[in-house]
Design an enzyme around this catalytic site. Sequence first.
Site, PDB file in Angstrom:
ATOM      1  N   ASN A   1       0.790  -1.507  -0.108  1.00 56.73           N
ATOM      2  CA  ASN A   1       0.119  -0.102   0.083  1.00 56.73           C
ATOM      3  C   ASN A   1       0.781   1.388  -0.053  1.00 56.73           C
ATOM      4  OD1 ASN A   1       0.851  -0.460   2.602  1.00 56.73           O
ATOM      5  ND2 ASN A   1      -0.852   0.448   3.652  1.00 56.73           N
TER       6      ASN A   1
ATOM      7  N   ASP B   1     -11.173  -0.377   6.459  1.00 55.96           N
ATOM      8  CA  ASP B   1      -9.876  -1.209   6.241  1.00 55.96           C
ATOM      9  C   ASP B   1     -10.201  -2.766   6.187  1.00 55.96           C
ATOM     10  OD1 ASP B   1      -8.225   0.798   6.262  1.00 55.96           O
ATOM     11  OD2 ASP B   1      -7.680   0.509   8.280  1.00 55.96           O
TER      12      ASP B   1
END
Length: 412
Positions: A99, A173
Amino acid sequence: MTKGLEGIKIVELTSYVAAPACPRILGEMGAEIIRVEPLTGDEQRTQGPGYGMEKTELEDPAYDLSSLNKNWLSVNLKSPEGIAFVYKLIEGADIVITNYRDKALLKLGIDYDTLSKKFPHIIFGHMRGYGERGPEKDSKGYDATAYSSRGGIVMSFPQKGDDPANVPAAFGDYNAAIALTAGVLAALVNRQRTGKGDKVVVNLYHMAVWAMGVAIISRQSGAEYPRSRKEVPCPFNNSYKSKDGIWFLICNGNYNKFFEEMMTAFGLGYLVGDKELDTLEVITANGKAPYVIKLLEDAFLTRTFEEWEVVFRDHEIPYQKCHTIDDILADEECYANDILRPIHYDTYGDRVITTSPIRLKSVGDPVLRKSKPIGYHTREYLLKYGFTEGDVERMDAEGIVKCYKGPALADW
C-alpha cells in the site's frame, strides 16, 4: 492433498491495516506470508494505545488483528543489498501486496512496472486510499478519512440531526482487505491459464462508495441521508424498542406482501384492509409512513423483548437485537462458528480475536499464529535463500537487515 493456498507465497510490503489484513486472510487459507518491514518496524505497531489497548515489545493484540500467520523480516529497502534480497524473495513468490504510495514505490524500485518486467509471473496487489487517477491520487488515504469521512459513512449513519458518527477504527480497512483478497485470487486463477501476472488495485474511497450504493441511488430519487428512524420509507425495515428498553431491528422489506401477517402478529390486526396504509406505494404518496412507524412503536412498547422474540420466531419475521460489543463478546453464535477465537497472551491473559470470514473446507478452521517482533524471521529467510551466517551477521551489523535477538517465542 494440498490444502487451500499451501505452496503459494506472498511478499508483503505494507503498513497500517487495510493492506496487511489481506495477507492475513491469505495466510489463514494456508499461504506463506513473507512480511517485510523497515528496520524501525511498521507504524501500526504504535497504534494499540490509540485504540485503547495495551502492548508490549513481545505481545500486541491490536497488531495481531491484521498480522496473524506471517513470517517477519526486517529489511532496509534503501540499501542495494536489501532491495536485492527482496527481489530474490519476489522472484520465488506468487503475489506482492503493498500500500506504499506511487512515489515511494518508484523510488524503491518496487512499483508494478519495474516488478512486472523483472518478474512477469508476479501478481501485484495495491491497496490505495484513493484512485489511480484524479486529484487525490497521490494523497495519503486512511480508513477514517478516505473511507468513513469522504465515503459518507460518518455523516449517513447517525440519526438525522445528530452529530457525525464515531466509526470504530479500521472499519473500512477490513472490508477493503476482503476486496483485495478476491482480486489477487482472481489474478492467480488467470495466471494459471496464461502464465502472466497482473495488477490488482483496490482503494478505500471506492470501497465506501460501493457499500453506500443504495444511499447513492436512492438519494437521486429524493431519499434523505442522514435520515430519522421515524421517517424511513419502509416501516417493516426499521429499529424499535421493547417494553424493557431493548432495541431491536425487524427487516421484512416486502411491506405489501407481509402487511396483513405482520400487523396481525403485532396486535394491529384492525389495520388489515386499510387501503390508506397497506402498500408502500400508498404510504409514500400520502406521507403516512411516519404514522405507521408510530403505531408500531407504541405496539412494541407493550411487551418485553423476550415476549416479542416468540412472536417473531412463530411468524418467521427476520429480526435481531441491536447488539453492543459486549453482546457480541458473549454471543454463542460467534464461538460455535469460530467467528471469535480464544487466544492467550502471557501479559494480558485470555482474550478473543476475530477470525477472517472466508472458510475453505480443505483448510477448516485455520491455525492462528500471533505476530512477532521486528525481524523475528530475518535470519531464517536469509539462510533459506542462500546467504551464509557470515552474510547475516555483516548485513545485520551494517543496517541492511535487522535480526531479532530476543528469546524464542511460541509459534501460536
